[in-house]
Scaffold this active site. Sequence first.
Site, PDB file in Angstrom:
ATOM      1  N   ASN A 143       0.873  -1.174   0.000  1.00 41.38           N
ATOM      2  CA  ASN A 143       0.000   0.000   0.000  1.00 41.38           C
ATOM      3  C   ASN A 143       0.908   1.221   0.000  1.00 41.38           C
ATOM      4  O   ASN A 143       1.411   1.650   1.044  1.00 41.38           O
ATOM      5  CB  ASN A 143      -0.909  -0.015   1.231  1.00 41.38           C
ATOM      6  CG  ASN A 143      -1.888  -1.173   1.192  1.00 41.38           C
ATOM      7  OD1 ASN A 143      -2.848  -1.148   0.428  1.00 41.38           O
ATOM      8  ND2 ASN A 143      -1.618  -2.206   1.979  1.00 41.38           N
ATOM      9  N   GLU A 144       1.131   1.745  -1.213  1.00 42.28           N
ATOM     10  CA  GLU A 144       2.064   2.853  -1.392  1.00 42.28           C
ATOM     11  C   GLU A 144       1.435   4.173  -0.950  1.00 42.28           C
ATOM     12  O   GLU A 144       0.235   4.222  -0.631  1.00 42.28           O
ATOM     13  CB  GLU A 144       2.462   2.941  -2.872  1.00 42.28           C
ATOM     14  CG  GLU A 144       3.063   1.649  -3.442  1.00 42.28           C
ATOM     15  CD  GLU A 144       4.520   1.408  -3.029  1.00 42.28           C
ATOM     16  OE1 GLU A 144       4.960   1.887  -1.962  1.00 42.28           O
ATOM     17  OE2 GLU A 144       5.236   0.716  -3.780  1.00 42.28           O
ATOM     18  N   SER A 145       2.244   5.230  -0.930  1.00 45.23           N
ATOM     19  CA  SER A 145       1.741   6.565  -0.588  1.00 45.23           C
ATOM     20  C   SER A 145       0.505   6.867  -1.418  1.00 45.23           C
ATOM     21  O   SER A 145       0.502   6.617  -2.627  1.00 45.23           O
ATOM     22  CB  SER A 145       2.804   7.622  -0.887  1.00 45.23           C
ATOM     23  OG  SER A 145       3.972   7.312  -0.190  1.00 45.23           O
TER      24      SER A 145
END
Length: 243
Positions: A143-145
């Site tokens: 879950n990236e930025s």
Amino acid sequence: FENSGEASKAVAQEIAALIQSKQKNNQPCILGLATGSSPKGLYAELVRLHKEEGLSFKNVISFNLDEYYPMEPNSINSYVRFMKELLFDHVDILPENAHVPDGLLTKEQIADYCADYEAKIESLGGIDLQILGIGGNGHIGFNESGSLQNSKTRLVALDHITRVAASKDFSGLSNTPRTAITLGVKKIMEAKQVILMAWGEGKSNVIKKSVEDEVTNQIPASFLQEHDNAVFVLDKEASSKLT
Ligand code: F6R
């Protein structure tokens, strides 16, 4: 903790106690597991506890956070292989109970597969204990930025910074996958207990941002400030920027 070795042993003790208390009550123990360098010492200690102290994983049902996509399970860089080599092949977990997202799906299959992965977790009553590492950009799982707090399990595009970190394993950026399947933030936040592990000076800035700065989807690990039972387990260097 003074160092990552001591910290990993303490986390292993906590997991062992949870597995055993569930065993006593004839219940399954639902673990959420991570890959990467951070949990390697933890898995080595769990294997030791199995081999030398009789810790059984027969009642463990595990769900890994993520897998690169596309990815052959036997490939040297697959998370299936990582988990087998570091944990699953050395303990008595039943193979059908060890889940890692499938990197071989067709694009059309992914949405249903991800919904099923979550449904399986829900049918078991949710994750009892989720183990996490943290990316330099604050990602948890992949879950990236920018990931939302209610994000579901899904196919994601990997950030450049994540791909650069992975590129040493793939002998260069051009061979590094651009996408992955990840458990969404929502299921991570629904876990009854979360333990995030981070080691080394390189993680100290993102640890400070996650723990002491505002909750923001730019740093998905900061969502854990709103979790009732989330602990960051750090070595001296990773905690060095905390006030
Ligand atoms: C791995 C995962 C990632 C890693 C993170 C830190 O399953 O979900 O979020 O935990 O990229 O990786 P390491 O531990 O290699 O620094």
